[in-house]
Design a protein around this motif. Structure first.
Motif, mmCIF file in Angstrom:
data_model
loop_
_atom_site.group_PDB
_atom_site.id
_atom_site.type_symbol
_atom_site.label_atom_id
_atom_site.label_comp_id
_atom_site.label_asym_id
_atom_site.label_seq_id
_atom_site.Cartn_x
_atom_site.Cartn_y
_atom_site.Cartn_z
ATOM 1 N N LEU A 171 0.950 -1.167 -0.070
ATOM 2 C CA LEU A 171 -0.055 0.076 0.046
ATOM 3 C C LEU A 171 0.925 1.007 0.068
ATOM 4 O O LEU A 171 1.684 1.535 0.964
ATOM 5 C CB LEU A 171 -0.938 -0.035 1.211
ATOM 6 N N PHE A 172 0.763 2.133 -1.053
ATOM 7 C CA PHE A 172 1.541 3.422 -1.132
ATOM 8 C C PHE A 172 0.648 4.352 -0.610
ATOM 9 O O PHE A 172 -0.347 4.806 -1.016
ATOM 10 C CB PHE A 172 1.751 3.676 -2.453
ATOM 11 N N VAL A 173 1.119 5.104 0.403
ATOM 12 C CA VAL A 173 0.328 6.440 1.002
ATOM 13 C C VAL A 173 1.315 7.553 0.789
ATOM 14 O O VAL A 173 2.314 7.769 1.377
ATOM 15 C CB VAL A 173 0.316 6.046 2.427
ATOM 16 N N ASP A 174 0.723 8.428 -0.235
ATOM 17 C CA ASP A 174 1.381 9.737 -0.288
ATOM 18 C C ASP A 174 1.155 10.743 0.930
ATOM 19 O O ASP A 174 -0.145 10.839 1.004
ATOM 20 C CB ASP A 174 1.077 10.313 -1.610
ATOM 21 N N GLU A 175 2.059 11.507 1.138
ATOM 22 C CA GLU A 175 1.666 12.695 2.039
ATOM 23 C C GLU A 175 1.212 11.834 3.330
ATOM 24 O O GLU A 175 0.234 12.308 3.740
ATOM 25 C CB GLU A 175 0.981 13.700 1.611
ATOM 26 N N VAL A 176 1.872 11.020 3.963
ATOM 27 C CA VAL A 176 1.414 10.018 5.046
ATOM 28 C C VAL A 176 1.444 10.965 6.372
ATOM 29 O O VAL A 176 0.579 10.668 7.109
ATOM 30 C CB VAL A 176 2.616 8.894 5.296
ATOM 31 N N HIS A 177 1.935 12.181 6.380
ATOM 32 C CA HIS A 177 2.018 13.040 7.495
ATOM 33 C C HIS A 177 0.581 13.669 7.553
ATOM 34 O O HIS A 177 0.313 14.216 8.721
ATOM 35 C CB HIS A 177 2.685 14.158 7.408
ATOM 36 N N ARG A 178 -0.422 13.644 6.570
ATOM 37 C CA ARG A 178 -1.724 14.132 6.734
ATOM 38 C C ARG A 178 -2.467 13.071 7.421
ATOM 39 O O ARG A 178 -3.579 13.707 7.683
ATOM 40 C CB ARG A 178 -2.179 14.480 5.142
ATOM 41 N N PHE A 179 -2.161 11.930 7.344
ATOM 42 C CA PHE A 179 -3.044 11.050 8.379
ATOM 43 C C PHE A 179 -2.647 11.325 9.944
ATOM 44 O O PHE A 179 -1.621 11.382 10.229
ATOM 45 C CB PHE A 179 -2.673 9.601 8.446
ATOM 46 N N ASN A 180 -3.645 11.465 10.695
ATOM 47 C CA ASN A 180 -3.579 11.662 12.365
ATOM 48 C C ASN A 180 -2.944 10.357 12.929
ATOM 49 O O ASN A 180 -2.775 9.337 12.151
ATOM 50 C CB ASN A 180 -4.721 12.308 12.738
ATOM 51 N N LYS A 181 -2.438 10.538 13.923
ATOM 52 C CA LYS A 181 -2.006 9.513 14.707
ATOM 53 C C LYS A 181 -2.846 8.092 14.733
ATOM 54 O O LYS A 181 -2.557 7.194 14.708
ATOM 55 C CB LYS A 181 -1.424 9.640 16.094
ATOM 56 N N ALA A 182 -3.993 8.422 15.291
ATOM 57 C CA ALA A 182 -5.256 7.339 15.179
ATOM 58 C C ALA A 182 -5.279 6.724 13.874
ATOM 59 O O ALA A 182 -5.396 5.494 13.772
ATOM 60 C CB ALA A 182 -6.628 7.817 15.548
ATOM 61 N N GLN A 183 -5.239 7.355 12.692
ATOM 62 C CA GLN A 183 -5.537 6.913 11.410
ATOM 63 C C GLN A 183 -4.105 6.078 11.198
ATOM 64 O O GLN A 183 -4.345 4.840 10.343
ATOM 65 C CB GLN A 183 -5.647 7.905 10.313
ATOM 66 N N GLN A 184 -2.983 6.461 11.606
ATOM 67 C CA GLN A 184 -1.730 5.697 11.326
ATOM 68 C C GLN A 184 -1.720 4.401 12.011
ATOM 69 O O GLN A 184 -1.283 3.278 11.606
ATOM 70 C CB GLN A 184 -0.556 6.563 11.776
ATOM 71 N N ASP A 185 -2.257 4.531 13.397
ATOM 72 C CA ASP A 185 -2.377 3.212 14.180
ATOM 73 C C ASP A 185 -3.342 2.378 13.455
ATOM 74 O O ASP A 185 -3.172 0.915 13.614
ATOM 75 C CB ASP A 185 -3.083 3.698 15.453
ATOM 76 N N ALA A 186 -4.344 2.570 12.473
ATOM 77 C CA ALA A 186 -5.129 1.613 11.865
ATOM 78 C C ALA A 186 -4.209 0.696 11.019
ATOM 79 O O ALA A 186 -4.467 -0.395 10.748
ATOM 80 C CB ALA A 186 -6.164 2.207 11.189
ATOM 81 N N PHE A 187 -2.949 0.983 10.431
ATOM 82 C CA PHE A 187 -2.342 0.298 9.460
ATOM 83 C C PHE A 187 -1.476 -0.741 10.237
ATOM 84 O O PHE A 187 -1.281 -1.838 9.658
ATOM 85 C CB PHE A 187 -1.141 1.182 9.010
ATOM 86 N N LEU A 188 -1.176 -0.547 11.592
ATOM 87 C CA LEU A 188 -0.284 -1.285 12.363
ATOM 88 C C LEU A 188 -0.405 -2.975 12.345
ATOM 89 O O LEU A 188 0.196 -3.680 12.027
ATOM 90 C CB LEU A 188 -0.288 -0.891 13.796
ATOM 91 N N PRO A 189 -1.957 -3.648 12.778
ATOM 92 C CA PRO A 189 -2.092 -4.883 12.505
ATOM 93 C C PRO A 189 -2.090 -5.259 11.434
ATOM 94 O O PRO A 189 -1.574 -6.647 11.111
ATOM 95 C CB PRO A 189 -3.576 -5.088 13.276
ATOM 96 N N HIS A 190 -2.237 -4.757 10.349
ATOM 97 C CA HIS A 190 -2.061 -5.005 8.845
ATOM 98 C C HIS A 190 -0.551 -5.233 8.414
ATOM 99 O O HIS A 190 -0.396 -6.360 7.824
ATOM 100 C CB HIS A 190 -3.269 -4.616 7.882
ATOM 101 N N VAL A 191 -0.050 -4.227 8.932
ATOM 102 C CA VAL A 191 1.344 -4.532 8.781
ATOM 103 C C VAL A 191 1.984 -5.502 9.363
ATOM 104 O O VAL A 191 2.777 -6.311 8.766
ATOM 105 C CB VAL A 191 2.071 -2.859 9.084
ATOM 106 N N ASP A 192 1.544 -5.962 10.730
ATOM 107 C CA ASP A 192 2.238 -6.794 11.453
ATOM 108 C C ASP A 192 1.923 -8.292 11.061
ATOM 109 O O ASP A 192 2.806 -9.114 11.024
ATOM 110 C CB ASP A 192 1.775 -6.848 12.878
ATOM 111 N N ASP A 193 0.771 -8.359 10.375
ATOM 112 C CA ASP A 193 0.447 -9.786 10.015
ATOM 113 C C ASP A 193 0.709 -9.917 8.525
ATOM 114 O O ASP A 193 0.386 -11.151 7.962
ATOM 115 C CB ASP A 193 -1.088 -10.197 10.268
#
Length: 271
Positions: A1-23
Protein backbone atom coordinates in the motif's frame (compact mmCIF):
# COMPACT_ATOMS: atom_id res chain seq x y z
CA UNK A 1 0.00 0.00 0.00
CA UNK A 2 1.52 3.30 -1.11
CA UNK A 3 0.42 6.30 0.96
CA UNK A 4 1.46 9.69 -0.37
CA UNK A 5 1.86 12.56 2.12
CA UNK A 6 1.47 10.14 5.01
CA UNK A 7 1.94 13.02 7.47
CA UNK A 8 -1.61 14.13 6.59
CA UNK A 9 -2.95 11.07 8.44
CA UNK A 10 -3.45 11.71 12.14
CA UNK A 11 -1.98 9.40 14.77
CA UNK A 12 -5.16 7.33 15.15
CA UNK A 13 -5.41 6.80 11.40
CA UNK A 14 -1.78 5.75 11.26
CA UNK A 15 -2.42 3.27 14.10
CA UNK A 16 -5.01 1.56 11.91
CA UNK A 17 -2.21 0.34 9.61
CA UNK A 18 -0.31 -1.45 12.41
CA UNK A 19 -2.13 -4.84 12.69
CA UNK A 20 -2.20 -5.25 8.92
CA UNK A 21 1.49 -4.45 8.66
CA UNK A 22 2.29 -6.84 11.51
CA UNK A 23 0.44 -9.82 10.00
CA UNK A 24 1.89 -9.21 6.54
CA UNK A 25 -1.37 -8.23 4.87
CA UNK A 26 0.14 -4.89 3.83
CA UNK A 27 3.55 -3.93 2.59
CA UNK A 28 3.44 -0.34 3.72
CA UNK A 29 5.21 2.35 1.66
CA UNK A 30 4.74 5.94 2.83
CA UNK A 31 6.04 9.18 1.35
CA UNK A 32 6.28 12.50 3.16
CA UNK A 33 7.87 15.89 2.66
CA UNK A 34 8.02 16.37 6.43
CA UNK A 35 10.39 14.97 9.04
CA UNK A 36 9.01 11.45 9.75
CA UNK A 37 10.43 11.58 13.28
CA UNK A 38 7.80 14.18 14.12
CA UNK A 39 4.98 13.41 11.71
CA UNK A 40 4.82 9.60 11.61
CA UNK A 41 3.56 7.45 14.50
CA UNK A 42 6.59 6.03 16.31
CA UNK A 43 5.07 2.52 16.30
CA UNK A 44 4.59 2.64 12.54
CA UNK A 45 7.99 4.24 12.04
CA UNK A 46 9.67 1.43 14.03
CA UNK A 47 8.26 -1.09 11.56
CA UNK A 48 9.55 0.79 8.52
CA UNK A 49 12.89 1.46 6.92
CA UNK A 50 13.46 5.19 6.24
CA UNK A 51 15.01 6.34 3.00
CA UNK A 52 15.98 10.00 2.66
CA UNK A 53 15.56 11.30 -0.90
CA UNK A 54 18.12 14.00 -1.64
CA UNK A 55 17.91 16.62 -4.39
CA UNK A 56 19.56 15.73 -7.67
CA UNK A 57 23.09 17.06 -8.08
CA UNK A 58 24.73 17.88 -11.41
CA UNK A 59 26.21 14.39 -11.77
CA UNK A 60 22.83 12.74 -11.27
CA UNK A 61 21.19 14.97 -13.86
CA UNK A 62 23.96 14.18 -16.32
CA UNK A 63 23.37 10.46 -15.79
CA UNK A 64 19.67 10.97 -16.51
CA UNK A 65 20.54 12.78 -19.73
CA UNK A 66 23.03 10.07 -20.72
CA UNK A 67 20.48 7.35 -20.01
CA UNK A 68 17.86 9.15 -22.12
CA UNK A 69 20.33 9.45 -25.00
CA UNK A 70 21.21 5.77 -24.66
CA UNK A 71 17.53 4.78 -24.80
CA UNK A 72 17.07 6.76 -27.99
CA UNK A 73 20.18 5.23 -29.55
CA UNK A 74 18.82 1.76 -28.73
CA UNK A 75 15.69 2.54 -30.71
CA UNK A 76 13.47 3.37 -27.75
CA UNK A 77 13.00 6.93 -28.98
CA UNK A 78 13.85 9.21 -31.89
CA UNK A 79 17.12 8.26 -33.56
CA UNK A 80 20.06 10.50 -34.40
CA UNK A 81 20.12 12.31 -31.07
CA UNK A 82 23.44 13.54 -29.73
CA UNK A 83 24.34 16.08 -27.06
CA UNK A 84 27.70 17.84 -26.71
CA UNK A 85 29.50 17.77 -23.39
CA UNK A 86 28.99 21.49 -22.79
CA UNK A 87 25.29 21.14 -23.53
CA UNK A 88 24.95 18.31 -21.02
CA UNK A 89 26.44 20.54 -18.33
CA UNK A 90 24.10 23.35 -19.35
CA UNK A 91 21.10 21.07 -18.99
CA UNK A 92 22.41 20.27 -15.46
CA UNK A 93 22.24 24.16 -14.57
CA UNK A 94 18.72 23.01 -14.82
CA UNK A 95 16.23 25.81 -15.41
CA UNK A 96 14.16 23.72 -17.83
CA UNK A 97 14.47 20.66 -15.62
CA UNK A 98 12.93 22.38 -12.60
CA UNK A 99 10.26 23.96 -14.77
CA UNK A 100 9.39 20.53 -16.15
CA UNK A 101 9.39 19.07 -12.65
CA UNK A 102 6.90 21.63 -11.42
CA UNK A 103 4.65 21.27 -14.45
CA UNK A 104 4.76 17.47 -14.19
CA UNK A 105 3.90 17.77 -10.50
CA UNK A 106 0.70 19.63 -11.33
CA UNK A 107 1.84 23.21 -10.67
CA UNK A 108 -0.37 25.82 -12.37
CA UNK A 109 1.56 27.24 -15.37
CA UNK A 110 0.04 30.64 -14.61
CA UNK A 111 1.78 30.62 -11.24
CA UNK A 112 5.10 29.75 -12.87
CA UNK A 113 4.64 32.50 -15.46
CA UNK A 114 3.88 35.03 -12.72
CA UNK A 115 7.02 33.96 -10.84
CA UNK A 116 9.05 34.55 -14.01
CA UNK A 117 7.64 38.09 -14.17
CA UNK A 118 8.91 38.60 -10.63
CA UNK A 119 12.30 37.11 -11.56
CA UNK A 120 12.54 39.55 -14.47
CA UNK A 121 12.16 42.50 -12.10
CA UNK A 122 13.92 41.24 -8.98
CA UNK A 123 16.85 39.21 -10.32
CA UNK A 124 17.47 40.66 -13.80
CA UNK A 125 16.17 44.22 -13.63
CA UNK A 126 17.88 46.80 -15.80
CA UNK A 127 20.71 44.43 -16.70
CA UNK A 128 18.27 43.22 -19.38
CA UNK A 129 14.95 45.14 -19.35
CA UNK A 130 13.70 42.97 -22.22
CA UNK A 131 13.30 40.10 -19.77
CA UNK A 132 10.22 41.71 -18.23
CA UNK A 133 8.52 41.95 -21.62
CA UNK A 134 9.45 38.34 -22.42
CA UNK A 135 7.92 37.18 -19.13
CA UNK A 136 4.72 39.19 -19.66
CA UNK A 137 4.41 37.88 -23.21
CA UNK A 138 4.77 34.31 -21.92
CA UNK A 139 2.01 34.87 -19.38
CA UNK A 140 -0.28 36.39 -22.01
CA UNK A 141 0.50 33.61 -24.48
CA UNK A 142 -0.42 30.95 -21.94
CA UNK A 143 -3.67 32.76 -21.15
CA UNK A 144 -4.55 32.71 -24.85
CA UNK A 145 -3.44 29.16 -25.71
CA UNK A 146 -3.75 27.23 -22.47
CA UNK A 147 -2.08 23.84 -21.98
CA UNK A 148 -0.08 22.27 -23.43
CA UNK A 149 0.73 24.74 -26.23
CA UNK A 150 1.05 27.75 -23.92
CA UNK A 151 3.57 25.97 -21.71
CA UNK A 152 6.17 26.30 -24.45
CA UNK A 153 6.03 30.09 -24.10
CA UNK A 154 6.63 29.73 -20.34
CA UNK A 155 9.60 27.47 -21.08
CA UNK A 156 10.94 30.02 -23.57
CA UNK A 157 10.76 32.72 -20.92
CA UNK A 158 12.48 30.48 -18.34
CA UNK A 159 15.38 29.86 -20.71
CA UNK A 160 15.66 33.58 -21.45
CA UNK A 161 15.77 34.38 -17.72
CA UNK A 162 18.44 31.74 -17.14
CA UNK A 163 20.65 33.18 -19.89
CA UNK A 164 20.07 36.90 -19.19
CA UNK A 165 22.51 39.14 -17.34
CA UNK A 166 21.53 39.36 -13.67
CA UNK A 167 21.19 42.36 -11.36
CA UNK A 168 19.20 43.02 -8.21
CA UNK A 169 20.34 46.65 -8.04
CA UNK A 170 16.85 48.08 -8.59
CA UNK A 171 15.39 45.66 -6.05
CA UNK A 172 17.87 46.78 -3.39
CA UNK A 173 17.45 50.45 -4.31
CA UNK A 174 13.68 50.18 -4.00
CA UNK A 175 13.97 48.55 -0.57
CA UNK A 176 16.27 51.34 0.64
CA UNK A 177 13.97 54.05 -0.72
CA UNK A 178 10.93 52.45 0.93
CA UNK A 179 12.77 52.29 4.23
CA UNK A 180 13.58 56.03 4.01
CA UNK A 181 9.99 56.83 3.04
CA UNK A 182 8.75 55.02 6.15
CA UNK A 183 11.37 56.39 8.55
CA UNK A 184 11.28 60.06 7.43
CA UNK A 185 7.52 60.34 7.17
CA UNK A 186 5.67 62.75 4.85
CA UNK A 187 8.35 65.31 4.15
CA UNK A 188 7.18 68.24 1.99
CA UNK A 189 8.17 68.59 -1.65
CA UNK A 190 10.74 71.42 -2.00
CA UNK A 191 9.04 74.60 -3.31
CA UNK A 192 11.15 74.80 -6.46
CA UNK A 193 9.92 71.35 -7.52
CA UNK A 194 6.23 72.12 -6.99
CA UNK A 195 3.89 72.80 -9.87
CA UNK A 196 2.56 76.37 -10.10
CA UNK A 197 -0.65 76.26 -12.17
CA UNK A 198 -2.42 79.05 -10.26
CA UNK A 199 -1.65 82.62 -9.21
CA UNK A 200 -1.70 81.64 -5.54
CA UNK A 201 0.79 78.85 -6.02
CA UNK A 202 3.10 81.26 -7.81
CA UNK A 203 2.75 83.78 -4.98
CA UNK A 204 3.73 81.03 -2.56
CA UNK A 205 6.94 80.50 -4.52
CA UNK A 206 6.05 77.19 -6.10
CA UNK A 207 8.25 76.44 -9.08
CA UNK A 208 10.50 79.43 -8.45
CA UNK A 209 14.09 78.84 -9.62
CA UNK A 210 13.10 75.51 -11.18
CA UNK A 211 15.65 74.39 -13.76
CA UNK A 212 14.15 72.74 -16.84
CA UNK A 213 16.62 69.96 -17.75
CA UNK A 214 15.94 70.21 -21.49
CA UNK A 215 17.22 73.79 -21.44
CA UNK A 216 20.43 72.77 -19.67
CA UNK A 217 23.70 71.63 -21.28
CA UNK A 218 23.53 67.90 -22.04
CA UNK A 219 19.85 67.94 -21.04
CA UNK A 220 20.75 67.61 -17.37
CA UNK A 221 20.38 70.11 -14.51
CA UNK A 222 23.80 69.52 -13.01
CA UNK A 223 23.99 70.08 -9.26
CA UNK A 224 20.21 70.35 -8.82
CA UNK A 225 18.71 68.97 -5.62
CA UNK A 226 15.63 66.77 -5.82
CA UNK A 227 15.39 65.42 -2.28
CA UNK A 228 13.28 67.03 0.48
CA UNK A 229 15.18 69.82 2.20
CA UNK A 230 15.15 67.85 5.47
CA UNK A 231 16.93 64.87 3.92
CA UNK A 232 20.50 64.44 2.90
CA UNK A 233 21.15 63.55 -0.72
CA UNK A 234 21.37 59.79 -0.99
CA UNK A 235 22.32 57.42 -3.78
CA UNK A 236 19.98 54.42 -3.90
CA UNK A 237 20.72 52.88 -7.26
CA UNK A 238 24.14 51.37 -7.94
CA UNK A 239 24.00 49.62 -11.33
CA UNK A 240 25.90 46.38 -11.75
CA UNK A 241 28.72 46.08 -14.31
CA UNK A 242 26.64 43.60 -16.32
CA UNK A 243 24.40 43.83 -19.36
CA UNK A 244 22.66 47.13 -20.08
CA UNK A 245 23.39 48.29 -16.54
CA UNK A 246 27.03 48.70 -17.53
CA UNK A 247 25.92 51.50 -19.88
CA UNK A 248 23.65 52.96 -17.20
CA UNK A 249 26.57 52.83 -14.77
CA UNK A 250 28.74 54.81 -17.16
CA UNK A 251 25.97 57.35 -17.77
CA UNK A 252 25.38 57.94 -14.06
CA UNK A 253 29.12 58.34 -13.47
CA UNK A 254 29.13 61.03 -16.16
CA UNK A 255 26.19 62.83 -14.53
CA UNK A 256 27.88 62.72 -11.11
CA UNK A 257 30.96 64.26 -12.68
CA UNK A 258 28.77 67.09 -14.01
CA UNK A 259 27.32 67.55 -10.51
CA UNK A 260 30.80 67.85 -9.01
CA UNK A 261 31.86 70.30 -11.70
CA UNK A 262 28.79 72.45 -11.03
CA UNK A 263 29.45 72.51 -7.29
CA UNK A 264 33.06 73.54 -7.90
CA UNK A 265 31.89 76.46 -10.05
CA UNK A 266 29.43 77.61 -7.39
CA UNK A 267 31.92 77.38 -4.54
CA UNK A 268 35.54 77.33 -5.80
CA UNK A 269 36.89 77.59 -2.23
CA UNK A 270 35.14 74.35 -1.28
CA UNK A 271 37.05 72.47 -3.97
Amino acid sequence: LFVDEVHRFNKAQQDAFLPHVDDGTLVFIGATTENPSFEVNSALLSRARVYVLETLDRGAIRRIVDRAIGDRQRGLGASGVSVEEAARDLIADAALYWLARMLDGGCDPRYLARRLVRVASEDIGNADPRALRVALDALETYERLGSPEGELAVAQAAVYMACAAKSNAVYRAFDDAMEDARSHGSLPVPPHLRNAPTRLSKQLGHGRDYRYPHDEPEGYAAGERYFPDEMEVKRYYSPSPRGLEQKIREKLARLRALDRSHRDEDDPEES
